[in-house]
Design a protein around this motif. Sequence first.
Motif, PDB file in Angstrom:
ATOM      1  N   ASP A 135       0.832  -1.217   0.000  1.00 50.67           N
ATOM      2  CA  ASP A 135       0.000   0.000   0.000  1.00 50.67           C
ATOM      3  C   ASP A 135       0.860   1.257   0.000  1.00 50.67           C
ATOM      4  O   ASP A 135       0.545   2.232  -0.688  1.00 50.67           O
ATOM      5  N   GLU A 136       1.959   1.249   0.773  1.00 49.98           N
ATOM      6  CA  GLU A 136       2.867   2.397   0.795  1.00 49.98           C
ATOM      7  C   GLU A 136       3.518   2.603  -0.568  1.00 49.98           C
ATOM      8  O   GLU A 136       3.652   3.734  -1.045  1.00 49.98           O
ATOM      9  N   LEU A 137       3.909   1.505  -1.220  1.00 48.57           N
ATOM     10  CA  LEU A 137       4.506   1.598  -2.555  1.00 48.57           C
ATOM     11  C   LEU A 137       3.495   2.141  -3.560  1.00 48.57           C
ATOM     12  O   LEU A 137       3.815   3.028  -4.364  1.00 48.57           O
ATOM     13  N   GLU A 138       2.267   1.657  -3.482  1.00 46.23           N
ATOM     14  CA  GLU A 138       1.210   2.157  -4.366  1.00 46.23           C
ATOM     15  C   GLU A 138       0.972   3.653  -4.132  1.00 46.23           C
ATOM     16  O   GLU A 138       0.735   4.419  -5.070  1.00 46.23           O
ATOM     17  N   GLY A 139       1.032   4.078  -2.875  1.00 44.34           N
ATOM     18  CA  GLY A 139       0.872   5.495  -2.551  1.00 44.34           C
ATOM     19  C   GLY A 139       1.973   6.346  -3.158  1.00 44.34           C
ATOM     20  O   GLY A 139       1.716   7.442  -3.684  1.00 44.34           O
ATOM     21  N   LEU A 140       3.220   5.860  -3.112  1.00 42.53           N
ATOM     22  CA  LEU A 140       4.329   6.592  -3.727  1.00 42.53           C
ATOM     23  C   LEU A 140       4.175   6.657  -5.246  1.00 42.53           C
ATOM     24  O   LEU A 140       4.495   7.672  -5.866  1.00 42.53           O
ATOM     25  N   ILE A 141       3.673   5.592  -5.837  1.00 38.21           N
ATOM     26  CA  ILE A 141       3.440   5.574  -7.292  1.00 38.21           C
ATOM     27  C   ILE A 141       2.376   6.604  -7.653  1.00 38.21           C
ATOM     28  O   ILE A 141       2.535   7.367  -8.612  1.00 38.21           O
ATOM     29  N   ALA A 142       1.288   6.648  -6.886  1.00 38.81           N
ATOM     30  CA  ALA A 142       0.219   7.630  -7.142  1.00 38.81           C
ATOM     31  C   ALA A 142       0.737   9.051  -6.973  1.00 38.81           C
ATOM     32  O   ALA A 142       0.429   9.935  -7.787  1.00 38.81           O
ATOM     33  N   LYS A 143       1.531   9.282  -5.945  1.00 38.62           N
ATOM     34  CA  LYS A 143       2.102  10.612  -5.725  1.00 38.62           C
ATOM     35  C   LYS A 143       3.031  10.985  -6.874  1.00 38.62           C
ATOM     36  O   LYS A 143       3.007  12.126  -7.361  1.00 38.62           O
ATOM     37  N   TYR A 144       3.837  10.048  -7.309  1.00 35.41           N
ATOM     38  CA  TYR A 144       4.748  10.298  -8.429  1.00 35.41           C
ATOM     39  C   TYR A 144       3.957  10.706  -9.677  1.00 35.41           C
ATOM     40  O   TYR A 144       4.304  11.653 -10.368  1.00 35.41           O
ATOM     41  N   LYS A 145       2.864   9.979  -9.942  1.00 37.79           N
ATOM     42  CA  LYS A 145       2.040  10.285 -11.113  1.00 37.79           C
ATOM     43  C   LYS A 145       1.423  11.669 -11.005  1.00 37.79           C
ATOM     44  O   LYS A 145       1.400  12.427 -11.970  1.00 37.79           O
ATOM     45  N   SER A 146       0.934  12.046  -9.823  1.00 39.79           N
ATOM     46  CA  SER A 146       0.295  13.354  -9.667  1.00 39.79           C
ATOM     47  C   SER A 146       1.307  14.490  -9.812  1.00 39.79           C
ATOM     48  O   SER A 146       0.987  15.546 -10.340  1.00 39.79           O
ATOM     49  N   VAL A 147       2.537  14.277  -9.372  1.00 39.77           N
ATOM     50  CA  VAL A 147       3.564  15.318  -9.453  1.00 39.77           C
ATOM     51  C   VAL A 147       4.195  15.384 -10.844  1.00 39.77           C
ATOM     52  O   VAL A 147       4.422  16.470 -11.381  1.00 39.77           O
ATOM     53  N   ASN A 148       4.475  14.218 -11.442  1.00 42.32           N
ATOM     54  CA  ASN A 148       5.224  14.163 -12.697  1.00 42.32           C
ATOM     55  C   ASN A 148       4.374  13.924 -13.938  1.00 42.32           C
ATOM     56  O   ASN A 148       4.887  13.982 -15.048  1.00 42.32           O
ATOM     57  N   GLY A 149       3.111  13.607 -13.739  1.00 45.54           N
ATOM     58  CA  GLY A 149       2.213  13.415 -14.876  1.00 45.54           C
ATOM     59  C   GLY A 149       2.396  12.114 -15.625  1.00 45.54           C
ATOM     60  O   GLY A 149       1.854  11.942 -16.714  1.00 45.54           O
ATOM     61  N   ARG A 150       3.150  11.184 -15.084  1.00 42.40           N
ATOM     62  CA  ARG A 150       3.280   9.879 -15.744  1.00 42.40           C
ATOM     63  C   ARG A 150       3.363   8.777 -14.701  1.00 42.40           C
ATOM     64  O   ARG A 150       3.780   9.001 -13.575  1.00 42.40           O
ATOM     65  N   ARG A 151       2.931   7.615 -15.109  1.00 44.28           N
ATOM     66  CA  ARG A 151       2.894   6.463 -14.202  1.00 44.28           C
ATOM     67  C   ARG A 151       4.159   5.632 -14.393  1.00 44.28           C
ATOM     68  O   ARG A 151       4.651   5.496 -15.499  1.00 44.28           O
ATOM     69  N   ILE A 152       4.660   5.096 -13.298  1.00 39.51           N
ATOM     70  CA  ILE A 152       5.739   4.127 -13.378  1.00 39.51           C
ATOM     71  C   ILE A 152       5.226   2.814 -12.819  1.00 39.51           C
ATOM     72  O   ILE A 152       4.249   2.778 -12.067  1.00 39.51           O
ATOM     73  N   THR A 153       5.866   1.743 -13.203  1.00 35.64           N
ATOM     74  CA  THR A 153       5.424   0.425 -12.758  1.00 35.64           C
ATOM     75  C   THR A 153       5.851   0.167 -11.315  1.00 35.64           C
ATOM     76  O   THR A 153       6.728   0.851 -10.769  1.00 35.64           O
ATOM     77  N   LYS A 154       5.256  -0.845 -10.726  1.00 36.26           N
ATOM     78  CA  LYS A 154       5.622  -1.224  -9.369  1.00 36.26           C
ATOM     79  C   LYS A 154       7.078  -1.697  -9.325  1.00 36.26           C
ATOM     80  O   LYS A 154       7.807  -1.409  -8.371  1.00 36.26           O
ATOM     81  N   ALA A 155       7.524  -2.395 -10.369  1.00 37.83           N
ATOM     82  CA  ALA A 155       8.922  -2.844 -10.443  1.00 37.83           C
ATOM     83  C   ALA A 155       9.879  -1.656 -10.481  1.00 37.83           C
ATOM     84  O   ALA A 155      10.921  -1.658  -9.832  1.00 37.83           O
ATOM     85  N   GLN A 156       9.521  -0.620 -11.241  1.00 39.34           N
ATOM     86  CA  GLN A 156      10.352   0.585 -11.321  1.00 39.34           C
ATOM     87  C   GLN A 156      10.358   1.334  -9.998  1.00 39.34           C
ATOM     88  O   GLN A 156      11.394   1.818  -9.548  1.00 39.34           O
ATOM     89  N   ALA A 157       9.197   1.431  -9.363  1.00 37.48           N
ATOM     90  CA  ALA A 157       9.095   2.129  -8.084  1.00 37.48           C
ATOM     91  C   ALA A 157       9.899   1.400  -7.004  1.00 37.48           C
ATOM     92  O   ALA A 157      10.599   2.027  -6.207  1.00 37.48           O
ATOM     93  N   ALA A 158       9.809   0.074  -6.988  1.00 41.25           N
ATOM     94  CA  ALA A 158      10.575  -0.701  -6.013  1.00 41.25           C
ATOM     95  C   ALA A 158      12.070  -0.534  -6.258  1.00 41.25           C
ATOM     96  O   ALA A 158      12.854  -0.427  -5.309  1.00 41.25           O
ATOM     97  N   ALA A 159      12.470  -0.492  -7.529  1.00 45.85           N
ATOM     98  CA  ALA A 159      13.888  -0.278  -7.859  1.00 45.85           C
ATOM     99  C   ALA A 159      14.352   1.089  -7.378  1.00 45.85           C
ATOM    100  O   ALA A 159      15.448   1.225  -6.828  1.00 45.85           O
ATOM    101  N   ALA A 160      13.531   2.114  -7.554  1.00 43.56           N
ATOM    102  CA  ALA A 160      13.888   3.463  -7.094  1.00 43.56           C
ATOM    103  C   ALA A 160      14.023   3.493  -5.582  1.00 43.56           C
ATOM    104  O   ALA A 160      14.970   4.088  -5.043  1.00 43.56           O
ATOM    105  N   CYS A 161      13.117   2.847  -4.894  1.00 43.95           N
ATOM    106  CA  CYS A 161      13.153   2.789  -3.431  1.00 43.95           C
ATOM    107  C   CYS A 161      14.400   2.033  -2.952  1.00 43.95           C
ATOM    108  O   CYS A 161      15.105   2.482  -2.048  1.00 43.95           O
ATOM    109  N   LEU A 162      14.695   0.917  -3.589  1.00 47.52           N
ATOM    110  CA  LEU A 162      15.855   0.116  -3.232  1.00 47.52           C
ATOM    111  C   LEU A 162      17.155   0.878  -3.499  1.00 47.52           C
ATOM    112  O   LEU A 162      18.062   0.890  -2.669  1.00 47.52           O
ATOM    113  N   TYR A 163      17.239   1.540  -4.643  1.00 50.44           N
ATOM    114  CA  TYR A 163      18.452   2.295  -4.998  1.00 50.44           C
ATOM    115  C   TYR A 163      18.698   3.433  -4.013  1.00 50.44           C
ATOM    116  O   TYR A 163      19.823   3.648  -3.568  1.00 50.44           O
TER     117      TYR A 163
END
Length: 127
Positions: free
Chosen positions: A80-108
């Motif tokens: 749920d927290e990861l999904e929330g970060l994805i939604a926030k990213y989309k609202s700020v940047n205007g594009r969606r990223i995948t859960k795999a990409q979001a997890a990679a960003a968080c891990l990095y």
Amino acid sequence: MKKSKSESSPNSTAVTVFLFASLNRLLNEAIERSGRSKKQEATMRIVDGLSIQSDLKFEQLPLAGESSYVGVSLAKTANDELEGLIAKYKSVNGRRITKAQAAAACLYEHLSVYHSISEIGKRYKST
């Protein structure tokens, strides 16, 4: 009959994390220090990172080089927290990223800032 992972852990979500070359190198260095498996280290760092990150820095990822993947299992709250970060990213940047990409960003982000982690919430910064 053996239960599948989804049957044995109905409150978790499987995520395949994209490991670009520099992320894979950082993760391999971390598992050498910790003695954990790649999956265990990635899961622990993603879950811990989700508890402290307020946004995703996807544009800062150095995506060059060979890539691989690691599968992690996230509990419902972490998912749920990861999904929330994805939604926030989309609202700020205007594009969606995948859960795999979001997890990679968080891990990095976590691997770049914290040298090691002994347990969730107990992390040590790189010097």
